[in-house]
Design a protein around this motif. Structure first.
Motif, PDB file in Angstrom:
ATOM      1  N   THR A  72       0.833  -1.210   0.000  1.00 18.15           N
ATOM      2  CA  THR A  72       0.000   0.000   0.000  1.00 18.15           C
ATOM      3  C   THR A  72       0.862   1.253   0.000  1.00 18.15           C
ATOM      4  O   THR A  72       0.606   2.200  -0.759  1.00 18.15           O
ATOM      5  N   ALA A  73       1.915   1.270   0.825  1.00 15.90           N
ATOM      6  CA  ALA A  73       2.801   2.429   0.893  1.00 15.90           C
ATOM      7  C   ALA A  73       3.498   2.678  -0.445  1.00 15.90           C
ATOM      8  O   ALA A  73       3.592   3.824  -0.900  1.00 15.90           O
ATOM      9  N   LEU A  74       3.964   1.617  -1.079  1.00 15.86           N
ATOM     10  CA  LEU A  74       4.612   1.766  -2.384  1.00 15.86           C
ATOM     11  C   LEU A  74       3.634   2.316  -3.421  1.00 15.86           C
ATOM     12  O   LEU A  74       3.986   3.205  -4.202  1.00 15.86           O
ATOM     13  N   LYS A  75       2.420   1.802  -3.422  1.00 12.75           N
ATOM     14  CA  LYS A  75       1.422   2.289  -4.382  1.00 12.75           C
ATOM     15  C   LYS A  75       1.073   3.750  -4.121  1.00 12.75           C
ATOM     16  O   LYS A  75       0.892   4.524  -5.062  1.00 12.75           O
ATOM     17  N   GLU A  76       1.002   4.137  -2.841  1.00 10.97           N
ATOM     18  CA  GLU A  76       0.719   5.535  -2.511  1.00 10.97           C
ATOM     19  C   GLU A  76       1.854   6.458  -2.945  1.00 10.97           C
ATOM     20  O   GLU A  76       1.642   7.646  -3.154  1.00 10.97           O
ATOM     21  N   LEU A  77       3.054   5.906  -3.087  1.00 15.82           N
ATOM     22  CA  LEU A  77       4.194   6.670  -3.594  1.00 15.82           C
ATOM     23  C   LEU A  77       4.203   6.722  -5.124  1.00 15.82           C
ATOM     24  O   LEU A  77       5.118   7.274  -5.724  1.00 15.82           O
ATOM     25  N   GLY A  78       3.196   6.106  -5.740  1.00 17.42           N
ATOM     26  CA  GLY A  78       3.099   6.122  -7.197  1.00 17.42           C
ATOM     27  C   GLY A  78       3.854   5.011  -7.891  1.00 17.42           C
ATOM     28  O   GLY A  78       4.005   5.034  -9.118  1.00 17.42           O
ATOM     29  N   GLU A  79       4.321   4.040  -7.131  1.00 16.83           N
ATOM     30  CA  GLU A  79       5.066   2.924  -7.719  1.00 16.83           C
ATOM     31  C   GLU A  79       4.108   1.886  -8.301  1.00 16.83           C
ATOM     32  O   GLU A  79       2.997   1.708  -7.810  1.00 16.83           O
ATOM     33  N   ILE A  80       4.555   1.217  -9.343  1.00 17.33           N
ATOM     34  CA  ILE A  80       3.860   0.041  -9.853  1.00 17.33           C
ATOM     35  C   ILE A  80       4.456  -1.140  -9.116  1.00 17.33           C
ATOM     36  O   ILE A  80       5.672  -1.330  -9.115  1.00 17.33           O
ATOM     37  N   VAL A  81       3.599  -1.922  -8.470  1.00 17.12           N
ATOM     38  CA  VAL A  81       4.073  -2.948  -7.550  1.00 17.12           C
ATOM     39  C   VAL A  81       3.719  -4.345  -8.053  1.00 17.12           C
ATOM     40  O   VAL A  81       2.575  -4.617  -8.405  1.00 17.12           O
ATOM     41  N   ALA A  82       4.722  -5.215  -8.089  1.00 18.59           N
ATOM     42  CA  ALA A  82       4.530  -6.635  -8.382  1.00 18.59           C
ATOM     43  C   ALA A  82       4.904  -7.414  -7.125  1.00 18.59           C
ATOM     44  O   ALA A  82       5.886  -7.095  -6.465  1.00 18.59           O
ATOM     45  N   VAL A  83       4.100  -8.407  -6.805  1.00 22.83           N
ATOM     46  CA  VAL A  83       4.328  -9.228  -5.622  1.00 22.83           C
ATOM     47  C   VAL A  83       4.287 -10.688  -6.031  1.00 22.83           C
ATOM     48  O   VAL A  83       3.415 -11.099  -6.806  1.00 22.83           O
TER      49      VAL A  83
END
Length: 109
Positions: free
Chosen positions: A77-88
């Motif tokens: 969530t924090a990464l996405k709020e920073l505007g990052e595209i996140v893969a897990v």
């Protein structure tokens, strides 16, 4: 290759910090002492702005160890709020919330 492409890789695991560090070293994620191991209890004590500030630091490789499913979800969530595209990637039911929240979720067996 990922660094050249501008992709930042984090290890986020329920395993112990030394285990995660050994894996990170084996795969070439860390080569020197320019890394931090952040444990789940530390993540649990951080505010959202503190977590985001940690994730913004591009000079230090962060390894998250002994994290819970809730911690994994907070990190995504924090990464996405920073505007990052996140893969897990994940291999268990405990990874489901983070996999679902990520832009790209890869469930492994």
């Amino acid at each position: 290759m990922t660094r050249k492409a501008g992709i930042r890789v984090y290890i986020v695991t329920g395993d112990y910090g030394l285990t995660a560090k050994a894996v990170a070293r084996q795969i070439g994620l860390i080569k020197d002492n320019n890394h931090k191991i952040i444990h789940g209890d530390e993540v649990g004590k951080m505010t959202d702005p503190e977590l985001q500030a940690l994730l913004k630091d591009k000079t230090t490789q962060i390894i998250f160890a002994r994290v819970s499913p809730e911690h994994k979800l907070r990190i995504v969530t924090a990464l996405k709020e920073l505007g990052e595209i996140v893969a897990v990637t994940g291999d268990g039911v405990n990874d489901a919330p983070a996999l679902k929240k990520a832009d790209i979720g890869v469930a492994m067996e």
